[in-house]
Design a protein around this motif. Structure first.
Motif, PDB file in Angstrom:
ATOM      1  N   LEU A  94       0.822  -1.204   0.000  1.00 63.18           N
ATOM      2  CA  LEU A  94       0.000   0.000   0.000  1.00 63.18           C
ATOM      3  C   LEU A  94       0.864   1.266   0.000  1.00 63.18           C
ATOM      4  N   GLY A  95       2.106   1.133   0.449  1.00 60.35           N
ATOM      5  CA  GLY A  95       3.008   2.283   0.434  1.00 60.35           C
ATOM      6  C   GLY A  95       3.416   2.709  -0.967  1.00 60.35           C
ATOM      7  N   LEU A  96       3.160   1.874  -1.978  1.00 58.76           N
ATOM      8  CA  LEU A  96       3.504   2.214  -3.357  1.00 58.76           C
ATOM      9  C   LEU A  96       2.535   3.226  -3.974  1.00 58.76           C
ATOM     10  N   PHE A  97       1.336   3.322  -3.405  1.00 57.72           N
ATOM     11  CA  PHE A  97       0.328   4.212  -3.980  1.00 57.72           C
ATOM     12  C   PHE A  97       0.528   5.640  -3.475  1.00 57.72           C
ATOM     13  N   PRO A  98       0.236   6.637  -4.315  1.00 57.57           N
ATOM     14  CA  PRO A  98       0.424   8.035  -3.911  1.00 57.57           C
ATOM     15  C   PRO A  98      -0.452   8.408  -2.714  1.00 57.57           C
ATOM     16  N   GLU A  99      -0.030   9.436  -1.998  1.00 54.92           N
ATOM     17  CA  GLU A  99      -0.780   9.931  -0.850  1.00 54.92           C
ATOM     18  C   GLU A  99      -2.197  10.333  -1.256  1.00 54.92           C
ATOM     19  N   ASP A 100      -3.164   9.991  -0.408  1.00 49.79           N
ATOM     20  CA  ASP A 100      -4.582  10.342  -0.609  1.00 49.79           C
ATOM     21  C   ASP A 100      -5.223   9.675  -1.823  1.00 49.79           C
ATOM     22  N   SER A 101      -4.589   8.674  -2.398  1.00 49.35           N
ATOM     23  CA  SER A 101      -5.162   8.061  -3.598  1.00 49.35           C
ATOM     24  C   SER A 101      -6.240   7.049  -3.220  1.00 49.35           C
ATOM     25  N   VAL A 102      -7.227   6.927  -4.115  1.00 51.53           N
ATOM     26  CA  VAL A 102      -8.249   5.898  -3.991  1.00 51.53           C
ATOM     27  C   VAL A 102      -7.738   4.684  -4.767  1.00 51.53           C
ATOM     28  N   ILE A 103      -7.615   3.557  -4.087  1.00 49.53           N
ATOM     29  CA  ILE A 103      -6.959   2.376  -4.651  1.00 49.53           C
ATOM     30  C   ILE A 103      -8.003   1.379  -5.131  1.00 49.53           C
ATOM     31  N   SER A 104      -7.925   1.020  -6.392  1.00 48.17           N
ATOM     32  CA  SER A 104      -8.803  -0.009  -6.928  1.00 48.17           C
ATOM     33  C   SER A 104      -8.432  -1.362  -6.316  1.00 48.17           C
ATOM     34  N   VAL A 105      -9.425  -2.045  -5.748  1.00 47.12           N
ATOM     35  CA  VAL A 105      -9.175  -3.356  -5.141  1.00 47.12           C
ATOM     36  C   VAL A 105      -8.683  -4.343  -6.198  1.00 47.12           C
ATOM     37  N   ARG A 106      -9.266  -4.290  -7.400  1.00 44.69           N
ATOM     38  CA  ARG A 106      -8.833  -5.185  -8.471  1.00 44.69           C
ATOM     39  C   ARG A 106      -7.362  -4.941  -8.824  1.00 44.69           C
ATOM     40  N   LYS A 107      -6.968  -3.679  -8.895  1.00 37.46           N
ATOM     41  CA  LYS A 107      -5.569  -3.351  -9.208  1.00 37.46           C
ATOM     42  C   LYS A 107      -4.645  -3.837  -8.102  1.00 37.46           C
ATOM     43  N   LEU A 108      -5.061  -3.664  -6.858  1.00 39.25           N
ATOM     44  CA  LEU A 108      -4.255  -4.112  -5.721  1.00 39.25           C
ATOM     45  C   LEU A 108      -4.081  -5.625  -5.744  1.00 39.25           C
ATOM     46  N   ILE A 109      -5.162  -6.337  -6.023  1.00 42.43           N
ATOM     47  CA  ILE A 109      -5.096  -7.801  -6.078  1.00 42.43           C
ATOM     48  C   ILE A 109      -4.171  -8.257  -7.202  1.00 42.43           C
ATOM     49  N   HIS A 110      -4.274  -7.602  -8.375  1.00 37.76           N
ATOM     50  CA  HIS A 110      -3.394  -7.951  -9.494  1.00 37.76           C
ATOM     51  C   HIS A 110      -1.926  -7.774  -9.101  1.00 37.76           C
ATOM     52  N   MET A 111      -1.650  -6.713  -8.317  1.00 38.61           N
ATOM     53  CA  MET A 111      -0.277  -6.461  -7.878  1.00 38.61           C
ATOM     54  C   MET A 111       0.199  -7.585  -6.959  1.00 38.61           C
ATOM     55  N   TRP A 112      -0.644  -7.987  -6.030  1.00 34.45           N
ATOM     56  CA  TRP A 112      -0.282  -9.079  -5.119  1.00 34.45           C
ATOM     57  C   TRP A 112      -0.031 -10.374  -5.890  1.00 34.45           C
ATOM     58  N   VAL A 113      -0.912 -10.648  -6.863  1.00 30.83           N
ATOM     59  CA  VAL A 113      -0.784 -11.884  -7.643  1.00 30.83           C
ATOM     60  C   VAL A 113       0.510 -11.866  -8.454  1.00 30.83           C
ATOM     61  N   ALA A 114       0.807 -10.704  -9.070  1.00 33.09           N
ATOM     62  CA  ALA A 114       2.009 -10.582  -9.899  1.00 33.09           C
ATOM     63  C   ALA A 114       3.280 -10.815  -9.083  1.00 33.09           C
TER      64      ALA A 114
END
Length: 512
Positions: free
Chosen positions: A425-445
């Motif tokens: 989660l530290g990779l995302f910019p400050e105050d950003s709204v994080i897509s759960v699908r994008k986050l999951i893809h990152m974990w899977v990758a």
């Protein structure tokens, strides 16, 4: 965290051994020995992770294991790929060139693994050589230190409370309901949101004091001690005499439970269980200590973890304490930074920088209180306030408070796999709204979920981890789908900074 990294590397090593066994059969025994060494080291790493912030030797030792684990994975993967390439393409080269290449590559991997074996042996030997042993004993853990720091009491109520009026009324109303059954009322929220402060306000409310003829308050905390918790409750329900204290010290756990039950039986009681971290802590208390005999008794529970609150009473909806809005944050900041109570007025030359400082706290009352108290002791100069604003994280972490410590403890309490997920989660910019699908893809990758069912990965296991982080108030829900699933989330600034700091400590985003 190191335990998680080693676990993942071992899993990947096993996968490589299975997938590439035909290509690595000549060095498989050596690889298996490396894997076993890493597996043994992993056994020590759980305690080491808890102690490495307290002992530089342990921190260095954990770093060595992590680096060796990464190198082991790289060696196996690189040479397996090379041998596989030459084997699959041997028809494209002459036997004269292929077999020498195969021999050279197997010789190289053998030497690399031999070097790794020596390195792992040296790391193992260094535990005793430099006094790194009995990791589970001796010094106190971070949780014990924090428990002493933030042990709560209903007596010292904070008068500078802002933004809790509505939720206070709601909690008092629920406590005073006519339901004759024993019920649990819960306050949940992220660390530092003001759960204890709110609980004190409710506990000392005039209507609550009048309704309950028997009250007690106990701070459960992350390091749960069942006997000590029971003793604390008994001492609040009885006149404290030397005779009582001597008796409590001699009583066994079962006797203490029976005494609490007897003291509360037939009474309309209110017991506050502040800072409950584990479902097991609630189970220990509720099983035998709190009678449910139709007296309209209540338990008020505070926790960072929604699952704990739901477990305690599935019929009671937890009261979630959100972060403060901009106006309430500003009012609380003025009270703490200027010390004028309800009449706090900010000098015009400080207002712009003051509002920026309050904004950096992102609505977290504990952070506002800490930074405000720090400014209260400084001269009311714009240059001083700007210095705090420009070095916000450093001032917050340097201050002798629980603000950073409680967030650290929330991280430390995460299961190993959730720690790994949280750091991303530290990779995302400050105050950003994080897509759960994008986050999951990152974990899977990154291979975090590689041992799970690939077919249903995004729909089940990985999504469950997002929900668990939200349940523990490490992540905030930003948007839900029409079928009530989390679509996007955000991270509080202070938790994002914690993720970045932990990732840096672990060299998490560096090339191994």
């Amino acid at each position: 965290m190191a335990d998680t990294i080693i676990s993942l590397v071992i899993e990947r090593t096993v996968d490589l051994l299975i997938k590439k066994s035909v290509f690595l059969k000549d060095v498989g025994r050596q690889i298996e020995r490396v894997r076993n060494d890493l597996d043994w080291m992993r056994c020590f790493l759980k305690d080491a992770d808890q102690k490495q912030d307290e002992d530089e030797r342990i921190h260095h030792w954990v770093s060595q294991i992590r680096a060796a684990a990464y190198d082991a994975e790289d060696v196996i993967e690189i040479f397996a790929s090379e041998v596989e390439f030459f084997t699959k393409n041997k028809g494209l080269v002459t036997k004269l060139t292929y077999y020498p290449l195969k021999i050279v590559n197997l010789y190289k991997i053998g030497k690399e693994i031999e070097s790794l074996q020596i390195r792992l042996n040296d790391i193992a030997d260094s535990r005793e050589k430099y006094g790194i042993k009995n990791l589970g004993e001796g010094t106190s853990t971070q949780g014990e230190e924090l428990q002493r720091l933030r042990r709560s009491s209903p007596i010292s109520e904070d008068k500078d409370i802002v933004g809790f009026e509505k939720i206070t009324k709601s909690l008092v109303k629920e406590l005073l309901k006519g339901d004759k059954n024993r019920r649990v009322v819960s306050i949940i929220g992220m660390g530092g949101a003001g759960k204890t402060t709110l609980a004190k306000k409710v506990y000392n409310h005039a209507d609550v004091r009048e309704r309950f003829n028997c009250r007690a308050w106990v701070c459960v905390s992350s390091i749960y001690n069942h006997k000590e918790t029971l003793r604390t409750i008994i001492k609040q329900l009885n006149p404290v005499t030397n005779e009582l204290l001597d008796m409590l010290e001699k009583m066994q756990e079962q006797d203490l439970e029976q005494r609490v039950y007897q003291d509360l039986q037939d009474k309309c009681y209110l017991v506050v269980l502040d800072d409950v971290w584990k479902e097991a802590a609630w189970d220990c208390l509720s099983r035998r200590a709190f009678p449910d005999v139709g007296t309209s008794s209540r338990l008020l529970l505070t926790s960072c973890n929604r699952d704990v609150a739901v477990h305690a009473d599935a019929l009671s909806i937890p009261h979630e304490l959100k972060t403060l809005g901009e106006d309430d944050s500003w009012q609380l900041f003025l009270k703490k930074a200027l010390g004028h109570g309800a009449n706090a007025v900010c000098p015009s030359d400080l207002e712009v920088v003051g509002r920026k400082i309050a904004g950096r706290c992102a609505g977290l009352p504990l952070a506002i209180t800490v930074i405000g108290g720090l400014l209260l002791g400084k001269k009311k100069l714009k240059s001083e306030w700007e210095k705090v604003l420009n070095n916000f994280s450093a001032y917050l972490s340097r201050s002798q408070s629980e603000a950073g410590a409680i967030l650290e403890l929330s991280y430390a309490d995460l299961p190993a796999n959730l720690k790994y997920c949280f750091l991303y989660l530290g990779l995302f910019p400050e105050d950003s709204v994080i897509s759960v699908r994008k986050l999951i893809h990152m974990w899977v990758a990154e291979g975090i979920m590689q041992k799970r069912d690939a077919k249903n990965l995004e729909e089940t296991a990985a999504y469950d981890d997002v929900e668990r982080l939200c349940s523990r108030n490490m992540v905030q829900v930003a948007e839900m789908t029409v079928d009530e699933r989390i679509k996007s989330c955000r991270v509080h600034d202070l938790l994002r900074e914690l993720a970045i700091r932990k990732a840096e400590d672990e060299n998490f985003f560096s090339d191994p």
